[in-house]
Scaffold this active site. Sequence first.
Site, mmCIF file in Angstrom:
data_model
loop_
_atom_site.group_PDB
_atom_site.id
_atom_site.type_symbol
_atom_site.label_atom_id
_atom_site.label_comp_id
_atom_site.label_asym_id
_atom_site.label_seq_id
_atom_site.Cartn_x
_atom_site.Cartn_y
_atom_site.Cartn_z
ATOM 1 N N ASP A 90 -14.025 -25.746 21.736
ATOM 2 C CA ASP A 90 -13.607 -24.667 22.685
ATOM 3 C C ASP A 90 -14.156 -24.825 23.715
ATOM 4 O O ASP A 90 -14.622 -25.190 24.005
ATOM 5 C CB ASP A 90 -13.513 -23.192 22.311
ATOM 6 N N SER A 107 -11.758 -14.573 23.254
ATOM 7 C CA SER A 107 -11.001 -15.198 24.585
ATOM 8 C C SER A 107 -11.454 -13.177 25.759
ATOM 9 O O SER A 107 -12.655 -13.255 25.005
ATOM 10 C CB SER A 107 -9.524 -15.330 24.562
ATOM 11 N N HIS A 153 -10.529 -22.770 20.483
ATOM 12 C CA HIS A 153 -10.092 -20.821 21.022
ATOM 13 C C HIS A 153 -9.323 -20.651 19.797
ATOM 14 O O HIS A 153 -9.447 -18.858 20.086
ATOM 15 C CB HIS A 153 -9.147 -21.017 22.039
#
Length: 573
Positions: free
Chosen positions: A440, A172, A507
């Site tokens: 994601d 991320s 994710h």
Amino acid sequence: MFRSLLGVACLLATVFCQQENDLIKDLPGLLFKANFKSYSGYVDANANGTWKMHYMLTESRSNPDTDPLLVWFNGGPGCSSLGGLFEELGPFYVNFDGETLYENPYAWNAKANVLYLESPIGVGYSYDTTTPGYFQANDNQTAGQNYLALTNFFKVAQPKYANRTFYLSGESYAGIYIPMLTDLIVQGINNATNPFPNKNFQGSAIGNGFMNVKGLLNALALWSAYHGRVSVQDWDNIKNNCTNNTDMDNFEFSKFTTSKNKIDYVGDDSYCGKLIQPLISQNADNTEGFDQYNFYQECYDKSVFQAPPPSASGKRVKRSALAGVSAIHKQYQQLGSFKGTSNLAQNTATLVNRFSNDNQFGYFCWNEDAVGKYLNSDKVQNALNIPQAWKDQKNGWEDCRMSIYNNYTLTYETTNQFFKSIITNLKTNFRFLIYNGDVDTVCNYLGDAKHIAQVAAENGLNTLSSRTPWYYSDNQQLAGFVQSYSGKNANGATIIIDVLTVKGAGHMVPYDRAGPSVQMISNFVWAANNAFVNYTSQANFNPNIQLSEMVGGSSTTISFLFAVSAVLLQLIL
């Protein structure tokens, strides 16, 4: 001569004592016998020692004295890397009671020592000794903190790793942290006056990385359009009235958006902004219910799991499962007719997961609260060597420190300049792994793939192949696709960048596709220095896992599903 030897011996003893002071001697609630050591302690993240960065280290299950070191960062910004440890890739998963730990057999310390840094200062157990509730952070400051913290890890906290091959990794917003830190380390290694203490830096892995914010946004509009989030009529309307029927694949949808922090974008008040809004975050009426971290992941019962839809404001929403933990506990109490693990197979239907569409008891839906309860326990904090000075600040451990996130403004909209600096200045061979779960919507695979294609073109790297499949386990299950770029810089160093997708993952790849993820990362860190990685190889990870012996019990080879069921039943019955 004797005095010199005695002095060296005393120094070595002091260093040993310092690193062993951080040893976790008794981790509360551990339900299995760990065959590896874990450490928890602090390293200074500024020159005067007022910024204390917390770390945890889970040593390798294989050969900890020789296996490489993998450094892990969660993103946010403001999210703790202990979330990665206890919710994704670490060996410990927290039961829904928030008090006990069961085994994650797919932990990334299978053949690597894994270091988790809680970055930046103010996240998790990391703190400023002079300012309670410290929350000031930005990209440059965080990079400086990470560099100095890692320097002191090798010099002071765990000097036995100072000559070990090491890699950076994270997910991320670590897509910002890692290129910046990689650049600083490469510069530090090249610095003859004040060199970085470990020169054996061989690669960086970024999962679902936030590396090019507008590129991700533009790609998300395409991803959403072709995942059924907009009608063909509205898509035609966008083409005709907003893009003038130009090349949709390369259109700047971001021109119709706005942002306060340069991280979260929403459609502006224009006609086209309103059309694009549902493609990049959430419908204006906030009725579209899905988890933005995994488009296909459901926590079915809203009354139980409180799984929120993406926010119409564009902000990433953390879920809460305060009711869900007790609900799962209640469901398992209904299995009371089974009084021992040997009877688990009598009725396989009792093991069917009724809480989510994954195979880990809906852990995704409720783990944050269970982990929060565990890490805010005083006995756990004592075991993790958390000092009274941190406790006195009454910060509490949080999965993501929202005071940091809410006050954070992105400095670098793209990471191109850091990749360019790294590739230019490297003097030894180096590889990147850019991996993405392909469902994601926070940091989508298409945006990251486009970004790396741009990086490769800017730095003269060659496209070595089209996307090819890679596979997991003996059954050759499709795990995703991979494409590689490579080239040499002026110093003669070979640079390889692998762009890889993980099929069906969101994710949090290490959780969503646990087996493929540990096979992927093990092959990455164990590939020869100048060789391309074979991600299908099982040379570095055996999917036929032998579970650890239970505390007070015997070892077993039953499947992970049965094993976790056994642990949960032992807790309840």
